[in-house]
Design a protein around this motif. Structure first.
Motif, mmCIF file in Angstrom:
data_model
loop_
_atom_site.group_PDB
_atom_site.id
_atom_site.type_symbol
_atom_site.label_atom_id
_atom_site.label_comp_id
_atom_site.label_asym_id
_atom_site.label_seq_id
_atom_site.Cartn_x
_atom_site.Cartn_y
_atom_site.Cartn_z
ATOM 1 N N PRO A 7 0.803 -1.228 0.000
ATOM 2 C CA PRO A 7 0.000 0.000 0.000
ATOM 3 C C PRO A 7 0.840 1.285 0.000
ATOM 4 O O PRO A 7 0.374 2.319 -0.478
ATOM 5 C CB PRO A 7 -0.820 -0.104 1.286
ATOM 6 N N TYR A 27 -0.444 3.991 -2.641
ATOM 7 C CA TYR A 27 -1.001 5.283 -2.198
ATOM 8 C C TYR A 27 0.068 6.366 -2.024
ATOM 9 O O TYR A 27 -0.168 7.360 -1.340
ATOM 10 C CB TYR A 27 -1.735 5.086 -0.867
ATOM 11 N N TYR A 62 -3.916 8.931 2.654
ATOM 12 C CA TYR A 62 -3.526 7.600 3.142
ATOM 13 C C TYR A 62 -2.597 7.736 4.343
ATOM 14 O O TYR A 62 -1.585 8.442 4.298
ATOM 15 C CB TYR A 62 -2.830 6.819 2.033
ATOM 16 N N ASP A 117 -5.813 -4.765 -1.054
ATOM 17 C CA ASP A 117 -5.427 -3.562 -1.799
ATOM 18 C C ASP A 117 -5.100 -3.971 -3.225
ATOM 19 O O ASP A 117 -4.493 -5.033 -3.452
ATOM 20 C CB ASP A 117 -4.226 -2.872 -1.157
ATOM 21 N N TRP A 129 -8.754 1.428 7.500
ATOM 22 C CA TRP A 129 -8.070 1.350 6.217
ATOM 23 C C TRP A 129 -8.502 2.514 5.329
ATOM 24 O O TRP A 129 -9.614 3.036 5.461
ATOM 25 C CB TRP A 129 -8.423 0.047 5.497
ATOM 26 N N ASN A 157 -8.854 3.531 1.109
ATOM 27 C CA ASN A 157 -8.844 2.927 -0.229
ATOM 28 C C ASN A 157 -9.368 3.922 -1.251
ATOM 29 O O ASN A 157 -10.011 4.921 -0.907
ATOM 30 C CB ASN A 157 -9.676 1.645 -0.275
ATOM 31 N N TYR A 176 -12.623 0.546 -5.372
ATOM 32 C CA TYR A 176 -12.713 -0.721 -4.641
ATOM 33 C C TYR A 176 -14.157 -1.227 -4.586
ATOM 34 O O TYR A 176 -14.451 -2.393 -4.893
ATOM 35 C CB TYR A 176 -12.181 -0.562 -3.212
#
Length: 372
Positions: free
Chosen positions: A20, A24, A30, A93, A148, A150, A154
């Motif tokens: 991640p 990101y 993030y 992810d 989390w 995202n 997603y």
């Protein structure tokens, strides 16, 4: 061509955890996890949850580049004791490629079928104390240390693959008033006298340990009726005490006991560590940990992490005592805004706590499920 590789070594786990960071890297919202902590969570030798759970981890490759990750998890307490024939998936992810998502989820499906499970659901962790849910609102907000982050696609991938919505969580921003409301002060005094309750004050984080087990017992009682509930085990309690104690500011912990000194309610609030964790970028060597220390001492934002109230005292105004103490601590420390942790959409009792305060629902997250 998409290739899925199951990983087992510590080195591969570190690669899994770091994906991640690359995905990101250009996102201002993030907030990364601590790399070492994440690796330990997935290591059966370090995380006691594996006494009642098992997991497999997969990385997706395309043109020799990592393009996705996923964990397939079975919580055997949930399966055997609660009779939920479910395989969980988490730490999900992926790049914006529906075929990569499909390939990763197919590995979860295969693993579940091997154990004769009936459906998959995620993203979630090992238990209801872990992170959960795909963000579907709030993409321009920093995630917290217990959620989390995202990208918007997603949820779109889940819908394209015919996953159905499962649980939905909501989160709020609450503006702290410049002074504690008079009606809260008066009402809390009445409740305190009526039920002969006592507030506990802490000066050091270690003093809280005496009540930690009772806090988790109250959590089990408070949330046992909710759809995602899995009883918190003692080994998990011991791990959480060790993991989160360094982050606690005792001034933000409220505990209420009855006349026999039995814990009947508590709340845990922490200064927001989102900006500090972003600066640390997954590493904890001494100079970077200074960001955490600064966030503990100088911060205008706090995060509301846990609240537990004995069912016997629910709907009796005990929350007035909690809010009075929290509000006064916030005013002493310059806290102007509090962000709640994710609360299940159907948990109206918790959401009602914010009704007397200026608040905004700024995030929504959701899990998705599909039959195997």
């Amino acid at each position: 061509m998409i290739t899925i590789k199951e990983i087992t070594s510590k080195g591969d786990l570190t690669t899994f955890v770091k994906f991640p960071f690359e995905l990101y890297k250009n996102s201002p919202y993030y907030v990364p996890s601590i790399i070492k902590e994440e690796v330990d969570v997935m290591n059966p030798k370090k995380n006691p949850v594996f006494r009642n759970a098992e997991a497999r981890y997969f990385l997706a490759y395309k043109d020799n580049n990592i393009v996705g990750r996923i964990a397939a998890i079975i919580n055997w307490i949930e399966v055997k004791e609660q009779k939920k024939s479910k395989i969980r998936f988490g730490w999900f992810d992926v790049i914006d490629d529906i075929e990569v998502t499909k390939a990763l989820l197919s590995k979860v499906s295969e693993y579940g079928a091997q154990h004769n499970l009936e459906y998959m659901e995620g993203p979630v962790g090992f238990s209801n104390m872990d992170k959960a849910g795909i963000l579907i609102k709030g993409f321009d907000e920093l995630n917290t240390m217990i959620t989390w982050y995202n990208f918007p696609y997603y949820a779109e991938h889940m819908e394209q693959l015919n996953f159905e919505p499962a649980a939905t969580w909501v989160e709020y921003k609450i503006k702290i008033p410049k002074q504690t409301k008079e009606k809260v002060i008066k009402f809390s005094r009445v409740i305190k006298e009526r039920y002969q309750l006592k507030l506990l004050k802490f000066k050091k984080s270690k003093e809280i340990l005496k009540y930690a087990d009772d806090m988790f017992d109250l959590l089990n009682k408070t949330y046992s009726s909710l759809q995602t509930f899995v009883p918190i085990q003692q080994y998990q309690i011991d791990m959480y005490k060790k993991k989160y104690l360094p982050y606690l500011n005792p001034e933000y912990i409220t505990c209420i006991v009855d006349k026999s000194d039995k814990l009947i309610a508590f709340s845990i609030v922490m200064p927001s560590f989102s900006k500090a964790l972003k600066k640390m970028n997954g590493k904890v060597y001494p100079l970077r940990f200074l960001h955490i220390l600064k966030a503990q001492r100088r911060n205008d934002t706090a995060a509301f992490y846990l609240i537990g109230i004995d069912p016997e005292y629910q709907n009796k105004g005990v929350t007035a005592l909690i809010f009075k103490e929290m509000n006064e601590a916030f005013l002493r420390n310059g806290i102007e805004m509090v962000e709640t942790n994710p609360e299940l959409e159907e948990n109206k009792a918790i959401q009602a706590l914010w009704s007397d305060y200026e608040h905004e629902q700024h995030k929504i997250r959701r899990t998705f499920r599909k039959s195997l």
